[in-house]
Design a protein around this motif. Sequence first.
Motif, short mmCIF file in Angstrom:
data_model
loop_
_atom_site.label_atom_id
_atom_site.label_comp_id
_atom_site.label_asym_id
_atom_site.label_seq_id
_atom_site.Cartn_x
_atom_site.Cartn_y
_atom_site.Cartn_z
N GLN A 143 -2.93 12.73 1.96
CA GLN A 143 -0.62 12.94 1.49
C GLN A 143 -1.27 11.92 0.63
OE1 GLN A 143 1.29 14.77 4.11
NE2 GLN A 143 1.21 16.47 3.41
N ALA A 144 -0.60 11.95 -0.69
CA ALA A 144 0.06 11.32 -1.71
C ALA A 144 1.22 11.13 -1.57
CB ALA A 144 -1.19 10.52 -3.14
N ARG A 145 1.88 9.95 -2.19
CA ARG A 145 2.99 11.10 -3.40
C ARG A 145 3.01 10.81 -4.57
NH1 ARG A 145 6.64 10.52 0.82
NH2 ARG A 145 6.52 9.17 2.88
N VAL A 146 4.12 11.75 -4.87
CA VAL A 146 4.36 11.68 -6.36
C VAL A 146 5.83 11.77 -6.45
CG1 VAL A 146 5.58 14.44 -5.85
CG2 VAL A 146 4.31 13.83 -8.59
N LEU A 147 5.67 10.30 -7.75
CA LEU A 147 7.27 10.11 -8.87
C LEU A 147 6.78 11.12 -10.10
CD1 LEU A 147 9.55 8.76 -9.74
CD2 LEU A 147 7.52 7.33 -10.86
N ILE A 148 8.48 12.01 -10.53
CA ILE A 148 7.58 13.00 -11.65
C ILE A 148 8.76 12.35 -12.70
CG2 ILE A 148 8.94 15.04 -12.32
CD1 ILE A 148 6.30 15.45 -10.42
N ILE A 149 8.51 12.16 -13.87
CA ILE A 149 9.01 11.78 -15.08
C ILE A 149 9.84 12.39 -15.65
CG2 ILE A 149 7.97 10.32 -17.26
CD1 ILE A 149 7.38 8.96 -14.56
N LEU A 150 9.40 13.64 -15.85
CA LEU A 150 9.95 14.15 -17.12
C LEU A 150 10.77 15.81 -16.36
CD1 LEU A 150 7.03 16.96 -18.91
CD2 LEU A 150 6.96 15.41 -16.58
N GLU A 151 11.73 16.97 -16.99
CA GLU A 151 12.88 17.48 -15.63
C GLU A 151 12.77 19.04 -17.01
OE1 GLU A 151 16.61 16.50 -18.19
OE2 GLU A 151 16.67 14.45 -16.74
N THR A 152 12.76 19.70 -16.22
CA THR A 152 12.67 21.00 -16.22
C THR A 152 13.01 21.28 -17.59
OG1 THR A 152 12.96 21.58 -14.09
CG2 THR A 152 12.99 23.38 -15.89
N ARG A 153 12.29 22.51 -18.45
CA ARG A 153 12.53 22.84 -19.77
C ARG A 153 12.14 21.60 -21.13
NH1 ARG A 153 15.82 25.05 -16.50
NH2 ARG A 153 17.86 24.35 -16.88
N THR A 154 11.75 20.64 -20.72
CA THR A 154 11.43 19.43 -21.92
C THR A 154 9.86 20.17 -22.34
OG1 THR A 154 12.76 17.87 -19.92
CG2 THR A 154 10.86 17.02 -21.53
#
Length: 72
Positions: free
Chosen positions: A12-23
């Motif tokens: 497993q790895a960890r994730v960092l999400i940069i943007l938002e829904t409906r972007t």
Amino acid sequence: MPHPLVGVGQSQARVLIILETRTGALDGARLAVIEAMKVFNEIRAELAGTVEAICVASGDEVEAGQELIRFA
């Protein structure tokens, strides 16, 4: 958009999400950063589109092939 990376020696790895829904995301825009074994890899949009859903939260552990972001 599935997670394309496989961590060596760990599943497993960890994730960092940069943007938002409906972007809107432009071709080549940075969408997320995956950290596996202290190596950070940017995930970029392959095509322009609108984010329909973010399937994981920042800090979640993810596996290779797991869906991270869905585009409309």
